[in-house]
Design an enzyme around this catalytic site. Structure first.
Site, PDB file in Angstrom:
ATOM      1  N   GLU A  69       0.822  -1.218   0.000  1.00  0.00           N
ATOM      2  CA  GLU A  69       0.000   0.000   0.000  1.00  0.00           C
ATOM      3  C   GLU A  69       0.854   1.266   0.000  1.00  0.00           C
ATOM      4  OE1 GLU A  69      -2.917  -0.272  -0.751  1.00  0.00           O
ATOM      5  OE2 GLU A  69      -4.026  -1.743   0.433  1.00  0.00           O
ATOM      6  N   HIS A  88      -2.642   2.646   8.382  1.00  0.00           N
ATOM      7  CA  HIS A  88      -3.692   1.882   7.702  1.00  0.00           C
ATOM      8  C   HIS A  88      -3.854   0.572   8.459  1.00  0.00           C
ATOM      9  CE1 HIS A  88      -5.906  -0.538   4.990  1.00  0.00           C
ATOM     10  NE2 HIS A  88      -4.846  -1.163   4.481  1.00  0.00           N
ATOM     11  N   HIS A  90      -6.660  -2.918   9.650  1.00  0.00           N
ATOM     12  CA  HIS A  90      -7.767  -3.799   9.280  1.00  0.00           C
ATOM     13  C   HIS A  90      -8.478  -4.301  10.547  1.00  0.00           C
ATOM     14  CE1 HIS A  90      -4.712  -4.444   6.011  1.00  0.00           C
ATOM     15  NE2 HIS A  90      -5.747  -4.024   5.324  1.00  0.00           N
ATOM     16  N   HIS A 151     -12.321  -3.150   2.915  1.00  0.00           N
ATOM     17  CA  HIS A 151     -10.886  -3.242   3.177  1.00  0.00           C
ATOM     18  C   HIS A 151     -10.518  -2.954   4.635  1.00  0.00           C
ATOM     19  CE1 HIS A 151      -6.735  -2.587   1.192  1.00  0.00           C
ATOM     20  NE2 HIS A 151      -6.557  -2.722   2.486  1.00  0.00           N
TER      21      HIS A 151
END
Length: 175
Positions: A69, A88, A90, A151
């Protein structure tokens, strides 16, 4: 900000079950680029040498590859001069809401921490693509966090501590 702090926060996010294994990625801005976590290395195995220093043109010098990413990080840094750290993740609840492809409505005052009256959900695009970067940048207009459709979430700050605190708060809101 330092590689030491990046590693410490990456490991903390795993301990808090916000990320698992090698999922997610973190970075901080430098003068001519940024430092990002590597691809496919479990966060509990990270060390300062595994962090990848990248130029804004996408070049890097490291035995390890940068996170898949990396483009999100680079493109956001180039577009938003007010952002110096990106996380980022999850996490379970943010990812569940992101899979519904909806914005988080203004139901709680803590949503304002993300910079707007709601938290946008960026439209879906394949991970690591330029289109995903564009979708995230659009969702970030006047904001410091967004969901990523199907995502997870991404949070930004002036430093890694701010970005990680915002990522934690977005997950709390989603819970």
């Amino acid at each position: 900000m330092s590689k030491k702090e990046l590693v410490k926060i990456a490991k903390y996010l795993n301990r808090k079950d916000i990320n698992r294994g090698s999922s997610g990625n973190l970075s901080f801005r430098e003068k001519n680029g940024f430092v990002i976590t590597p691809s496919s290395i479990p966060n509990d195995k990270l060390n300062e040498k595994s962090c990848v220093q990248m130029k804004f043109n996408g070049n890097y010098k490291n035995k390890l590859k940068p996170s898949t990413e990396w483009r999100i990080h680079r493109d956001v840094y180039l577009k938003r001069k007010d952002i110096f750290a990106i996380i980022h993740t999850h996490p379970t609840f943010s990812t569940a809401i992101a899979c519904m492809n909806i914005n988080i409505p203004p139901f709680h005052y803590m949503i304002a921490m993300a910079g707007g009256y709601d938290i946008k959900c960026a439209k879906y695009a394949t991970f690591g693509t330029e289109q995903l970067s564009r979708n995230i940048i659009k969702a970030l207009e006047k904001r410091k966090a967004c969901l990523m459709s199907n995502h997870g979430q991404v949070a930004f700050g002036q430093n890694l501590k701010q970005a990680f605190e915002l990522a934690e708060e977005v997950e709390n809101i989603c819970h």
